[in-house]
Scaffold this motif. Structure first.
Motif, PDB file in Angstrom:
ATOM      1  N   ARG A   3      -4.086 -23.603   8.235  1.00  0.00           N
ATOM      2  CA  ARG A   3      -4.769 -22.469   7.600  1.00  0.00           C
ATOM      3  C   ARG A   3      -5.405 -22.927   6.291  1.00  0.00           C
ATOM      4  NH1 ARG A   3       0.666 -20.163   9.069  1.00  0.00           N
ATOM      5  NH2 ARG A   3       1.009 -21.696   7.477  1.00  0.00           N
ATOM      6  N   VAL A   4      -6.701 -22.679   6.167  1.00  0.00           N
ATOM      7  CA  VAL A   4      -7.473 -23.181   5.033  1.00  0.00           C
ATOM      8  C   VAL A   4      -8.049 -22.037   4.210  1.00  0.00           C
ATOM      9  CG1 VAL A   4      -9.525 -24.524   4.390  1.00  0.00           C
ATOM     10  CG2 VAL A   4      -8.067 -25.298   6.274  1.00  0.00           C
ATOM     11  N   LEU A   5      -7.984 -22.196   2.906  1.00  0.00           N
ATOM     12  CA  LEU A   5      -8.675 -21.315   1.963  1.00  0.00           C
ATOM     13  C   LEU A   5      -9.761 -22.155   1.311  1.00  0.00           C
ATOM     14  CD1 LEU A   5      -7.186 -18.900  -0.635  1.00  0.00           C
ATOM     15  CD2 LEU A   5      -8.796 -20.643  -1.362  1.00  0.00           C
ATOM     16  N   ILE A   6     -10.986 -21.649   1.317  1.00  0.00           N
ATOM     17  CA  ILE A   6     -12.082 -22.321   0.624  1.00  0.00           C
ATOM     18  C   ILE A   6     -12.345 -21.559  -0.665  1.00  0.00           C
ATOM     19  CG2 ILE A   6     -14.484 -23.089   0.718  1.00  0.00           C
ATOM     20  CD1 ILE A   6     -14.269 -22.947   3.789  1.00  0.00           C
ATOM     21  N   ALA A   7     -12.277 -22.264  -1.790  1.00  0.00           N
ATOM     22  CA  ALA A   7     -12.491 -21.651  -3.105  1.00  0.00           C
ATOM     23  C   ALA A   7     -13.698 -22.304  -3.773  1.00  0.00           C
ATOM     24  CB  ALA A   7     -11.247 -21.806  -3.971  1.00  0.00           C
ATOM     25  N   ASP A   8     -14.760 -21.534  -3.881  1.00  0.00           N
ATOM     26  CA  ASP A   8     -15.993 -22.023  -4.491  1.00  0.00           C
ATOM     27  C   ASP A   8     -16.801 -20.815  -4.932  1.00  0.00           C
ATOM     28  OD1 ASP A   8     -18.894 -22.948  -4.573  1.00  0.00           O
ATOM     29  OD2 ASP A   8     -17.880 -24.841  -4.153  1.00  0.00           O
ATOM     30  N   ARG A  32     -11.784 -16.963   2.187  1.00  0.00           N
ATOM     31  CA  ARG A  32     -12.944 -17.421   1.435  1.00  0.00           C
ATOM     32  C   ARG A  32     -12.882 -16.750   0.075  1.00  0.00           C
ATOM     33  NH1 ARG A  32     -12.975 -15.587   5.601  1.00  0.00           N
ATOM     34  NH2 ARG A  32     -13.390 -16.615   7.557  1.00  0.00           N
ATOM     35  N   CYS A  33     -12.850 -17.548  -0.978  1.00  0.00           N
ATOM     36  CA  CYS A  33     -12.715 -16.983  -2.321  1.00  0.00           C
ATOM     37  C   CYS A  33     -13.808 -17.526  -3.226  1.00  0.00           C
ATOM     38  CB  CYS A  33     -11.345 -17.319  -2.909  1.00  0.00           C
ATOM     39  SG  CYS A  33      -9.995 -16.632  -1.930  1.00  0.00           S
ATOM     40  N   TYR A  34     -14.391 -16.627  -4.010  1.00  0.00           N
ATOM     41  CA  TYR A  34     -15.524 -16.986  -4.856  1.00  0.00           C
ATOM     42  C   TYR A  34     -15.172 -16.965  -6.339  1.00  0.00           C
ATOM     43  CZ  TYR A  34     -17.593 -16.175  -0.343  1.00  0.00           C
ATOM     44  OH  TYR A  34     -17.861 -16.231   1.002  1.00  0.00           O
ATOM     45  N   THR A  35     -13.940 -16.590  -6.654  1.00  0.00           N
ATOM     46  CA  THR A  35     -13.479 -16.607  -8.042  1.00  0.00           C
ATOM     47  C   THR A  35     -12.054 -17.154  -8.078  1.00  0.00           C
ATOM     48  OG1 THR A  35     -12.469 -14.400  -7.998  1.00  0.00           O
ATOM     49  CG2 THR A  35     -14.827 -14.520  -8.592  1.00  0.00           C
ATOM     50  N   VAL A  36     -11.669 -17.630  -9.235  1.00  0.00           N
ATOM     51  CA  VAL A  36     -10.296 -18.108  -9.424  1.00  0.00           C
ATOM     52  C   VAL A  36      -9.315 -16.963  -9.185  1.00  0.00           C
ATOM     53  CG1 VAL A  36      -8.664 -18.977 -11.144  1.00  0.00           C
ATOM     54  CG2 VAL A  36     -10.948 -19.991 -10.959  1.00  0.00           C
ATOM     55  N   GLN A  37      -9.643 -15.792  -9.689  1.00  0.00           N
ATOM     56  CA  GLN A  37      -8.753 -14.643  -9.556  1.00  0.00           C
ATOM     57  C   GLN A  37      -8.557 -14.253  -8.091  1.00  0.00           C
ATOM     58  OE1 GLN A  37     -11.480 -14.776 -11.554  1.00  0.00           O
ATOM     59  NE2 GLN A  37     -10.462 -14.966 -13.530  1.00  0.00           N
ATOM     60  N   SER A  38      -9.626 -14.260  -7.307  1.00  0.00           N
ATOM     61  CA  SER A  38      -9.474 -13.895  -5.890  1.00  0.00           C
ATOM     62  C   SER A  38      -8.679 -14.951  -5.139  1.00  0.00           C
ATOM     63  CB  SER A  38     -10.829 -13.646  -5.224  1.00  0.00           C
ATOM     64  OG  SER A  38     -11.592 -14.835  -5.155  1.00  0.00           O
ATOM     65  N   ALA A  39      -8.829 -16.216  -5.494  1.00  0.00           N
ATOM     66  CA  ALA A  39      -8.038 -17.270  -4.851  1.00  0.00           C
ATOM     67  C   ALA A  39      -6.553 -17.069  -5.134  1.00  0.00           C
ATOM     68  CB  ALA A  39      -8.501 -18.645  -5.326  1.00  0.00           C
ATOM     69  N   LYS A  40      -6.219 -16.776  -6.374  1.00  0.00           N
ATOM     70  CA  LYS A  40      -4.815 -16.533  -6.727  1.00  0.00           C
ATOM     71  C   LYS A  40      -4.266 -15.330  -5.958  1.00  0.00           C
ATOM     72  CE  LYS A  40      -4.668 -18.554 -11.336  1.00  0.00           C
ATOM     73  NZ  LYS A  40      -4.464 -18.287 -12.773  1.00  0.00           N
ATOM     74  N   ALA A  41      -5.066 -14.287  -5.853  1.00  0.00           N
ATOM     75  CA  ALA A  41      -4.618 -13.086  -5.126  1.00  0.00           C
ATOM     76  C   ALA A  41      -4.378 -13.390  -3.655  1.00  0.00           C
ATOM     77  CB  ALA A  41      -5.650 -11.965  -5.290  1.00  0.00           C
ATOM     78  N   LEU A  64      -9.791 -26.715 -12.639  1.00  0.00           N
ATOM     79  CA  LEU A  64      -8.633 -27.562 -12.947  1.00  0.00           C
ATOM     80  C   LEU A  64      -7.378 -26.709 -13.094  1.00  0.00           C
ATOM     81  CD1 LEU A  64     -10.267 -29.969 -15.544  1.00  0.00           C
ATOM     82  CD2 LEU A  64      -9.599 -30.531 -13.208  1.00  0.00           C
ATOM     83  N   GLY A  65      -7.524 -25.581 -13.762  1.00  0.00           N
ATOM     84  CA  GLY A  65      -6.387 -24.675 -13.940  1.00  0.00           C
ATOM     85  C   GLY A  65      -5.908 -24.110 -12.619  1.00  0.00           C
ATOM     86  N   LEU A  66      -6.841 -23.775 -11.729  1.00  0.00           N
ATOM     87  CA  LEU A  66      -6.456 -23.260 -10.420  1.00  0.00           C
ATOM     88  C   LEU A  66      -5.712 -24.320  -9.629  1.00  0.00           C
ATOM     89  CD1 LEU A  66      -6.393 -21.080  -8.266  1.00  0.00           C
ATOM     90  CD2 LEU A  66      -8.729 -21.769  -7.600  1.00  0.00           C
ATOM     91  N   CYS A  67      -6.166 -25.550  -9.695  1.00  0.00           N
ATOM     92  CA  CYS A  67      -5.460 -26.641  -9.016  1.00  0.00           C
ATOM     93  C   CYS A  67      -4.033 -26.751  -9.534  1.00  0.00           C
ATOM     94  CB  CYS A  67      -6.204 -27.951  -9.220  1.00  0.00           C
ATOM     95  SG  CYS A  67      -5.370 -29.365  -8.448  1.00  0.00           S
ATOM     96  N   ASP A  68      -3.887 -26.759 -10.840  1.00  0.00           N
ATOM     97  CA  ASP A  68      -2.570 -26.848 -11.453  1.00  0.00           C
ATOM     98  C   ASP A  68      -1.684 -25.685 -11.009  1.00  0.00           C
ATOM     99  OD1 ASP A  68      -0.738 -28.126 -13.319  1.00  0.00           O
ATOM    100  OD2 ASP A  68      -1.118 -26.428 -14.653  1.00  0.00           O
ATOM    101  N   TYR A  69      -2.235 -24.478 -11.004  1.00  0.00           N
ATOM    102  CA  TYR A  69      -1.507 -23.277 -10.575  1.00  0.00           C
ATOM    103  C   TYR A  69      -1.033 -23.399  -9.120  1.00  0.00           C
ATOM    104  CZ  TYR A  69      -0.829 -18.476  -8.992  1.00  0.00           C
ATOM    105  OH  TYR A  69      -0.315 -17.331  -8.422  1.00  0.00           O
ATOM    106  N   ILE A  70      -1.928 -23.838  -8.241  1.00  0.00           N
ATOM    107  CA  ILE A  70      -1.570 -23.970  -6.829  1.00  0.00           C
ATOM    108  C   ILE A  70      -0.452 -24.978  -6.636  1.00  0.00           C
ATOM    109  CG2 ILE A  70      -2.389 -24.703  -4.543  1.00  0.00           C
ATOM    110  CD1 ILE A  70      -5.212 -23.655  -5.466  1.00  0.00           C
TER     111      ILE A  70
END
Length: 103
Positions: A3-8, A32-41, A64-70
């Motif tokens: 299962r893949v999430l694409i964040a861009d 499919r996420c277009y913001t950092v916030q939607s990816a986290k959600a 970079l912050g999203l990577c660290d969070y994940i």
């Protein structure tokens, strides 16, 4: 099934990556996420195996912050960083945060 999430933040890029993956029997783009916030959600609501992450959200630090969070929050989720940047220091920073990098 992987299962893949694409964040861009670029819709065309997300659709392009998804179309490349869509022919695979073992991989499914589930988010499919277009913001950092939607990816986290979405990560908090769905089990994701791999995040394809563009590190160039409106602010590079957000990617970079999203990577660290994940990596910290979802240790089983792998992060693959996709970037057009050829800056070795930026690539080193994202790899230090736990991403695999493809330029």
């Amino acid at each position: 099934m992987i299962r893949v999430l694409i964040a861009d933040d670029h819709n065309v890029f997300v659709e392009g990556i998804e179309s490349l993956i869509s022919g695979s029997l073992d991989i499914e783009v589930t988010e499919r996420c277009y913001t950092v916030q939607s990816a986290k959600a979405r990560l908090s609501q769905t089990t994701i195996d791999v995040v394809l992450l563009d590190i160039s959200f409106p602010y590079i630090e957000d990617g970079l912050g999203l990577c660290d969070y994940i990596v910290r929050t979802y240790s089983e989720t792998k992060v693959i960083a996709l970037t057009m940047h050829n800056d070795a220091s930026l690539i080193k920073r994202i790899v230090k945060k736990g991403a695999k990098c493809k330029r």
